[in-house]
Design a protein around this motif. Structure first.
Motif, PDB file in Angstrom:
ATOM      1  N   VAL A  13     -15.247 -16.828   6.135  1.00 20.04           N
ATOM      2  CA  VAL A  13     -14.887 -16.292   4.819  1.00 20.04           C
ATOM      3  C   VAL A  13     -16.123 -15.740   4.106  1.00 20.04           C
ATOM      4  O   VAL A  13     -16.059 -14.676   3.467  1.00 20.04           O
ATOM      5  CB  VAL A  13     -14.197 -17.373   3.962  1.00 20.04           C
ATOM      6  CG1 VAL A  13     -13.810 -16.811   2.595  1.00 20.04           C
ATOM      7  CG2 VAL A  13     -12.966 -17.918   4.665  1.00 20.04           C
ATOM      8  N   ILE A  22      -6.367 -15.863   3.414  1.00 25.02           N
ATOM      9  CA  ILE A  22      -6.996 -15.732   2.103  1.00 25.02           C
ATOM     10  C   ILE A  22      -5.895 -15.591   1.057  1.00 25.02           C
ATOM     11  O   ILE A  22      -5.013 -14.725   1.172  1.00 25.02           O
ATOM     12  CB  ILE A  22      -7.921 -14.500   2.054  1.00 25.02           C
ATOM     13  CG1 ILE A  22      -8.983 -14.576   3.167  1.00 25.02           C
ATOM     14  CG2 ILE A  22      -8.576 -14.377   0.688  1.00 25.02           C
ATOM     15  CD1 ILE A  22      -9.875 -15.776   3.090  1.00 25.02           C
ATOM     16  N   THR A  44      -8.367 -20.260  -1.070  1.00 25.10           N
ATOM     17  CA  THR A  44      -7.285 -20.585  -0.139  1.00 25.10           C
ATOM     18  C   THR A  44      -7.056 -22.093  -0.157  1.00 25.10           C
ATOM     19  O   THR A  44      -7.976 -22.863  -0.454  1.00 25.10           O
ATOM     20  CB  THR A  44      -7.603 -20.121   1.298  1.00 25.10           C
ATOM     21  OG1 THR A  44      -6.519 -20.462   2.152  1.00 25.10           O
ATOM     22  CG2 THR A  44      -8.871 -20.781   1.819  1.00 25.10           C
TER      23      THR A  44
END
Length: 445
Positions: free
Chosen positions: A83, A2, A74
């Motif tokens: 995520v 991230i 990202t």
């Protein structure tokens, strides 16, 4: 990996921003780029932006929680579901610590929030999202937001214990902060939340129906006592299509890692030592036939040259002791619709109607619907061209969103909630809530 994490308000204000990897792989200004993209999606009439999209090689992931946008970026090709789940868990951890999740509480506790983020994500890699483990590393005390200033929590904000009621602000407490005077009220909250998906045919038959449910728990008990939670005796899991009259049949389910299933097959009880914070005890899915809470009847027909009439009827199929809130009915109209005028039934209170010209959509809002009642909306449409008999094909389907507190379609029940007492004087409060929400509730024309 991230790169960045940030939280935006609905106005686009940047409340929290963290560069997680400290390498600058993603340029600054991503928050503004993200918000512009999300707003343009709405203005173009395409509805809400998807949870994952790419702009100039940067992947944006976002979820909406409590009216706030939680966003991660990202350049790396990572699993979207991973995520998105991470963002939900970060929101849950922050809520566990702050007690209530809104713009005011985030701004007042920005030091604590940044400390939490530093422990959750280190150099772009996730370390932990466990509230229990984070208590060993995070020592800042939260600044509590006055619960009296909070907006209403809506239909889900009522917890019940037999005939008692208490406001939902009872769960706007931090799991780490004590109450004034150093006291800590011993209590535990259990939510049975069901999101239902139903598709009706044009003649009103149910084509598909499914329930996605979860049993959520939030504990404010000291000493980590063992909890025993009992479900329906007639609960059956994976019956292989066999019909058992009156039984609650789940297609499949999974449990939190802290749950012990030693007696589950015998008496349908779960035993666990609840960790700090809010967590899902059990997730389940059900496709067995159930009675849908609402019936929708929709009709659209031509009423002369360049004119048509829409009739929408909504009937509540649940008991009169139950009230649904925040109902919104939407219906796409032909692209050549230029105007719509509405007519509600006499005495209608708390209704709103709107014609969304940008995306040619009719919207009908009902503040409250009591079980057993029926509501009707008539809309007169004006077209810029003739429909040539295609009016039915170019309209619909009708979709509906709603929340029904203290009601569940699956009939899954918490029979009792037993707490291993440390002494005879201990008598913790136990609160159980049932909430039914729409996931995809659609009626074809």
């Amino acid at each position: 990996m991230i790169s960045q994490f940030f939280v935006l308000s609905q106005r686009g204000d940047n409340i929290v921003f963290r560069d997680c990897e400290h390498r600058g792989e993603v340029q600054k200004g991503t928050a503004e780029i993200f918000f512009r993209k999300v707003m343009f999606w709405k203005e173009d009439g395409e509805g809400d932006a998807p949870p994952v999209f790419n702009v100039d090689g940067v992947n944006y992931f976002h979820v909406k929680v409590a009216g706030l946008l939680f966003v991660a970026t990202t350049r790396v090709n990572v699993s979207p579901s991973l995520v998105l789940e991470l963002l939900q868990r970060i929101a849950r951890v922050i809520k566990d610590y702050l007690g209530v999740l809104n713009e005011d509480s985030l701004r007042k506790n920005f030091v604590l929030v940044y400390e939490l983020l530093d422990e959750v994500i280190d150099f772009g890699y996730v370390q932990t999202t466990s509230t229990e483990l984070l208590k060993s590393y995070v020592f800042n005390e939260p600044i509590m937001v006055d619960a009296a200033r909070l907006p209403s929590l809506g239909p889900g904000g009522i917890f019940m214990q037999r005939s008692k009621r208490m406001p939902g602000t009872a769960v706007t407490k931090s799991v780490v902060a004590n109450e004034p005077g150093g006291r800590k009220r011993e209590e535990i909250f259990v939510d049975i939340i069901e999101k239902i998906s139903v598709t009706f045919s044009s003649s009103g038959y149910i084509l598909t129906s499914e329930i996605d449910g979860t049993i959520q728990m939030k504990s404010y008990l000291t000493g980590n006592p063992e909890i025993r939670l009992a479900l329906n005796d007639d609960l059956s899991i994976g019956s292989g299509g066999r019909s058992i009259y009156g039984a609650v049949i789940l297609d499949d389910c999974n449990f939190h890692e802290s749950v012990h299933l030693d007696n589950f097959d015998i008496d349908r009880t779960l035993s666990l030592v609840p960790p700090d914070g809010e967590f899902p005890v059990m997730n389940y899915r059900m496709t067995q036939e159930f009675r849908p809470p609402f019936r929708i009847n929709a009709l659209i027909e031509e009423a002369g040259p360049l004119k048509a009439e829409v009739i929408l009827k909504v009937r509540a199929e649940f008991p009169s002791s139950t009230t649904a809130n925040a109902i919104i009915v939407q219906m796409p109209l032909p692209t050549y619709t230029t105007r719509a005028s509405f007519e509600l039934e006499p005495g209608a209170v708390g209704n709103t109607t709107d014609f969304k010209e940008a995306n040619k959509r009719l919207e009908w809002g009902l503040k409250k619907v009591v079980g057993g009642s029926e509501h009707t909306l008539r809309a007169k449409l004006t077209f810029s061209q003739e429909s040539h008999g295609n009016i039915m094909k170019e309209s619909g389907p009708v979709s509906m969103t709603f929340t029904i507190p203290m009601y569940n379609c699956s009939r899954l029940q918490v029979k009792y909630l037993q707490i291993a007492k440390k002494s005879k004087t201990d008598n913790p409060y136990r609160w159980v809530r049932y909430v039914t929400q729409s996931n995809s509730y659609v009626a074809r024309l």
